[in-house]
Design an enzyme around this catalytic site. Sequence first.
Site, PDB file in Angstrom:
ATOM      1  N   GLU A 221       0.827  -1.211   0.000  1.00 28.85           N
ATOM      2  CA  GLU A 221       0.000   0.000   0.000  1.00 28.85           C
ATOM      3  C   GLU A 221       0.862   1.262   0.000  1.00 28.85           C
ATOM      4  O   GLU A 221       0.573   2.231  -0.714  1.00 28.85           O
ATOM      5  CB  GLU A 221      -0.942   0.005   1.201  1.00 28.85           C
ATOM      6  CG  GLU A 221      -1.984  -1.105   1.212  1.00 28.85           C
ATOM      7  CD  GLU A 221      -3.091  -0.906   0.181  1.00 28.85           C
ATOM      8  OE1 GLU A 221      -3.055   0.103  -0.548  1.00 28.85           O
ATOM      9  OE2 GLU A 221      -3.996  -1.754   0.112  1.00 28.85           O
ATOM     10  N   ARG A 225       0.805   3.788  -3.293  1.00 27.65           N
ATOM     11  CA  ARG A 225       0.134   5.063  -3.017  1.00 27.65           C
ATOM     12  C   ARG A 225       1.120   6.202  -2.796  1.00 27.65           C
ATOM     13  O   ARG A 225       1.008   7.262  -3.416  1.00 27.65           O
ATOM     14  CB  ARG A 225      -0.780   4.927  -1.794  1.00 27.65           C
ATOM     15  CG  ARG A 225      -1.912   3.924  -1.973  1.00 27.65           C
ATOM     16  CD  ARG A 225      -2.839   3.963  -0.777  1.00 27.65           C
ATOM     17  NE  ARG A 225      -3.787   2.850  -0.758  1.00 27.65           N
ATOM     18  CZ  ARG A 225      -5.086   2.972  -0.452  1.00 27.65           C
ATOM     19  NH1 ARG A 225      -5.586   4.147  -0.146  1.00 27.65           N
ATOM     20  NH2 ARG A 225      -5.875   1.923  -0.449  1.00 27.65           N
ATOM     21  N   ASP A 353      -5.389  -9.777  -7.970  1.00 27.16           N
ATOM     22  CA  ASP A 353      -5.619  -8.933  -9.139  1.00 27.16           C
ATOM     23  C   ASP A 353      -4.369  -8.362  -9.796  1.00 27.16           C
ATOM     24  O   ASP A 353      -4.072  -8.617 -10.966  1.00 27.16           O
ATOM     25  CB  ASP A 353      -6.593  -7.803  -8.788  1.00 27.16           C
ATOM     26  CG  ASP A 353      -6.193  -7.043  -7.520  1.00 27.16           C
ATOM     27  OD1 ASP A 353      -5.231  -7.445  -6.845  1.00 27.16           O
ATOM     28  OD2 ASP A 353      -6.875  -6.042  -7.200  1.00 27.16           O
ATOM     29  N   GLU A 489     -11.832   1.060 -10.694  1.00 22.77           N
ATOM     30  CA  GLU A 489     -11.414   0.049 -11.680  1.00 22.77           C
ATOM     31  C   GLU A 489     -12.220   0.087 -12.980  1.00 22.77           C
ATOM     32  O   GLU A 489     -11.653  -0.029 -14.081  1.00 22.77           O
ATOM     33  CB  GLU A 489     -11.469  -1.345 -11.060  1.00 22.77           C
ATOM     34  CG  GLU A 489     -10.354  -1.642 -10.079  1.00 22.77           C
ATOM     35  CD  GLU A 489     -10.575  -0.988  -8.722  1.00 22.77           C
ATOM     36  OE1 GLU A 489      -9.593  -0.797  -7.976  1.00 22.77           O
ATOM     37  OE2 GLU A 489     -11.747  -0.663  -8.404  1.00 22.77           O
TER      38      GLU A 489
END
Length: 588
Positions: A221, A225, A353, A489
Site C-alpha cells: 500500500e 500510493r 488482481d 477500476e
Amino acid sequence: MSAFKRDVSISLGLFEETPPKKQSILRSWRRLSSLQRMVVGLLLLCTVIIAFFVLPGILNGESGSMNSSLNGSDRKAAPSGDTNDKDALDKNLPESQQDGSDKRGVDDQHKQVDQMVGPLDDHKYVSTYDFFNGQVQTDRQKQVVAAFKHAWAAYKKYAWGHDELHPISKSSSEWFGTGLTLVDSLDTMVIMGLKDEYEEAKQWVEQNLTFNVDRYVNLFEVTIRILGSLLATYHLTGDLVMKSKAVDLGDRLLPSFNPDSKIPYSDVNLAKGLARAPRWGPDSSTSEVTTIQLEFRDLTAITGNNKYASAVHEVSMHVHELPKTDGLVPIFINANSGDFRPASTITLGARGDSYYEYLLKQWIQSGRQLTVFKDDFAESVEGVRKWLLRKSEPSKLLFVGELLNGRNFSPKMDHLVCFYPGTLALAHHAGMSSEYLELAKELLNTCWETYNRMPTKLSPEITYFNLATGAGEDLIVKPLDAHNLLRPETLESMFYLYRFTGDQKYRDQAWQIFLAFEKHTKLADGYSSIHNVKDSRNPRYRDKMESFFLAETLKYLYLIFSDDPELISLDKYVFNSEGHPLPILQSD
C-alpha cells in the site's frame, strides 16, 4: 518441615531392570496411571509443537536479520497443489522449464535488468507537457475538476496533513502517518492543472512530510500510493523534493525484502527498518509482493542505483519459477518458505488482481525488453479463459469467477476485477493478440452492467452471477457485499477502451457513473463511500473518503473526458496500480 525434603520419584514405565514381556502398545498404555499418561501426552505435544512451529522458523531464517544482503541462495519451489508426482508438476510448468532449459533464459533476464541502468540524466524522464498553462478543458472535465476541489476543500478543512478524511464526523484518521490523501493526490492536481492547490501541497511535503514514523505499514500500500505518487509527480514536474522523498522512502522499504525466501514481508517499520509477516499468519498476499516492481524499477531509473530494481526482480523471477495452474496463481504466498499456500483461492479479485496487471506492465515499462513477463501474462490469459470465464443467465454476461481451494468454481466477481478489461486492451495496444481487445470489450460491458442495473447506478463491491437456466436476473448482490467504496477500476478500463477505440459510449457510461457519485456520495464536505447501492433513497454513508477517490477515480474521469491524447500518452507512460503514471524506460 524436614518430612517434605524426601526424594520423590515417578516411574513412567519406560525403563525396567529385567527384560519386559512382549505386550501390545495399547495394553501398555492402559497400565499407565493417569499421571503417567499426562506426562507422556505433554511430551508428545511439545514434540509436535517443536516439529511444526519452531524448526521451520529456524530452517527458513525467520528470526534472522531483515537487513542482510539480497544475495540469498536459490530455493526450489514446492508444489502448490496436493500432489508430489513430478510428472504432474511438470505439466504445470512452461515447456522451457520442464527440461531445465529455462535457467539460461532466467539468467538472461537478470543481465537485461543490469544493462537497463544507463548513465543518470536528471531530465531524461521529466515531462515537457505544460500542465498548468497549456490545457483546454472540456465541459465535463471542468465538472470533474470541481468535484476534486470539493473533496480537496473538505480534506484541507478537517484532515490536513492526516491520512484519511471522515466527512460525516468531520474528522481524520491515521493509517501510515504520512499524509496519505495529500501525497496520493499530488499528481492528480498536476494533471488537472491545479497550480495553487499543488503548490500548497508541495510546501507541506517539503516542510512536514517525514517517513521517520515508528509504526508498521503495509509494503504494497505504501509503495503504490505514496512512493508511486512521489515518483509520478517528480516525472511530471521535475520538482526535486519529490525525488528526494521517494528515494528516502524506497530505502526505508528495502528491509522488507527477504533474501532467503525471495518473498518480501508484508509489513515494515519505516523508522526502525524492521520487517515482519502480518499478525494473522506467515503469508503475504500474492498480489502485494508482485505489485511493487514498477515503482522500485523507476527508483533505479532516477538514481542510477540498481539495488532497487534488483530487489524486486528477485521477487518476480522467483514467482515466475513457481508451479502455477496454467499461469494462474494462488492468492497467498509464504514469506518464510517462498512457496504458495496449498489449495488457496485463485482469483483476479482481492489479493490476486494486480499480479496479472504488473506482468504486462513490467514488460511495457522495460521498453518491452523483459519478455519473460509478457510470456507469463499471455499464459495467464489462457488460464483465465480455461478456468475462470463463464456466462450468466439469462443475458449471457461474460464474467470472471474464482477457483475456491484452487479447484472449485465460484461465480463471484469483485469490483476489483474490472481492472482487467483495461489491462487486456493495453496488451493489445502493445502488440499482443487482437482477441484481447474483443475480450476486453465484452468484460467491460459486464462491469458496466453492475453499475447500470443498480438503483443507485453505482456498482456493489462484490457481485455473484446466476448460472441457473431459466433465471430471471443475472446479478445477485448479497447485503454484506452491497457497499461502494468510490473505486476506480471500471472507470480505469473505460479510459483505456476510449483511448484505444474512440467509442463515445465509454465516455457516456463514465459520465453516468460520475453523476451517480455526485448524487449519492457527495456531501456538504467531501464525498463518502456508501453501504447499499440497492437503495437509492437511503444508501447510508460509511463516513470515509478513500485516498484513491482523488488519486484514481477522479483522475481517470478527467482523462476520459480529455480531447488531448498527449495528456499522459499511453505510448510514453504506464500507470501503476494506484493510477500514478510512470515513464516507459527508453533504451540508450
